[in-house]
Design an enzyme around this catalytic site. Sequence first.
Site, PDB file in Angstrom:
ATOM      1  N   LYS A  68       0.869  -1.186   0.000  1.00 32.80           N
ATOM      2  CA  LYS A  68       0.000   0.000   0.000  1.00 32.80           C
ATOM      3  C   LYS A  68       0.901   1.230   0.000  1.00 32.80           C
ATOM      4  O   LYS A  68       1.870   1.302   0.769  1.00 32.80           O
ATOM      5  CB  LYS A  68      -0.883   0.001   1.251  1.00 32.80           C
ATOM      6  N   THR A  94      -4.148  -5.050   1.193  1.00 30.44           N
ATOM      7  CA  THR A  94      -3.493  -3.741   1.293  1.00 30.44           C
ATOM      8  C   THR A  94      -4.302  -2.782   2.170  1.00 30.44           C
ATOM      9  O   THR A  94      -3.742  -1.881   2.796  1.00 30.44           O
ATOM     10  CB  THR A  94      -3.279  -3.126  -0.099  1.00 30.44           C
ATOM     11  N   HIS A 149      20.080  27.409 -11.867  1.00 30.28           N
ATOM     12  CA  HIS A 149      20.780  28.496 -12.537  1.00 30.28           C
ATOM     13  C   HIS A 149      20.039  29.821 -12.404  1.00 30.28           C
ATOM     14  O   HIS A 149      18.807  29.879 -12.480  1.00 30.28           O
ATOM     15  CB  HIS A 149      20.949  28.169 -14.025  1.00 30.28           C
TER      16      HIS A 149
END
Length: 253
Positions: free
Chosen positions: A19, A65, A210
């Site tokens: 899960k 699950t 940057h």
Amino acid sequence: MAEKAKIIDGLKFEQRHGKQRVRVGRVWKDSTGFCHFVEWSVGISLLSDCNRSYTHDDNSDIVATDTMKNTVYAKAKESKEQITAEDFAILLAKHFTSYYKQVTTAIVKIVEKPWKRVNIDGRPHKHGFELGSEKHVAEAVLSKSGALNLSSSIEGLSLLKTTKSGFEGYVRDQYTLLPETRERMLATELAATWRFHVISSVSLRMPNLHFIPVNLSSIQNPNLVKFADDVYLPTDEPHGSIEASLSRLHSRM
């Protein structure tokens, strides 16, 4: 740490189920009303002997699950004292490997949301929090034998220097267009991982964020924006990437 592969009809078979993204918030409050708070996203993967669910339509060895999700909340409730993400990951992994005989290895990964205590008039507020930037991640991989691999990491820690950085003396060839500089903006989003037990190590990932100098001109206004270490275009695509790791030849743990 991986489960030993099974051979079925001459084919290598590996499986796991679990899960993911089980979100849980937990508050611990002391007798004075001072609160501690965490918000976790928990991921669970179980390696288990449940091949018959694939070969014989038999789910008798499958841990649902949804049961894993409920276990997260139950164990959070049972944790009466404040607990770290690492210790909670180990707690869950120990439960799954000890409670279910068919589970050979449990992998529990926890991502902690960066809630930080608010300060009011220079003093920490008892129950006020604000959201930070970097995330704390913990992962425990525990086998039924008790062998444990534990790692922790920080992801998304943004760092920046507005001056006193340079880049020069690098390799130059026919494809090099970048001018050398002794003055630039320096920024990165740091990810750091450290591992315990079997191999003690620290790894860093430091991509460049940057900030490109901005110069704008036109015939009417040749100095519309004349860069003087002040106006930049922030960009991270494409970006440079720097990675480094340090590990012991022989762990002392």
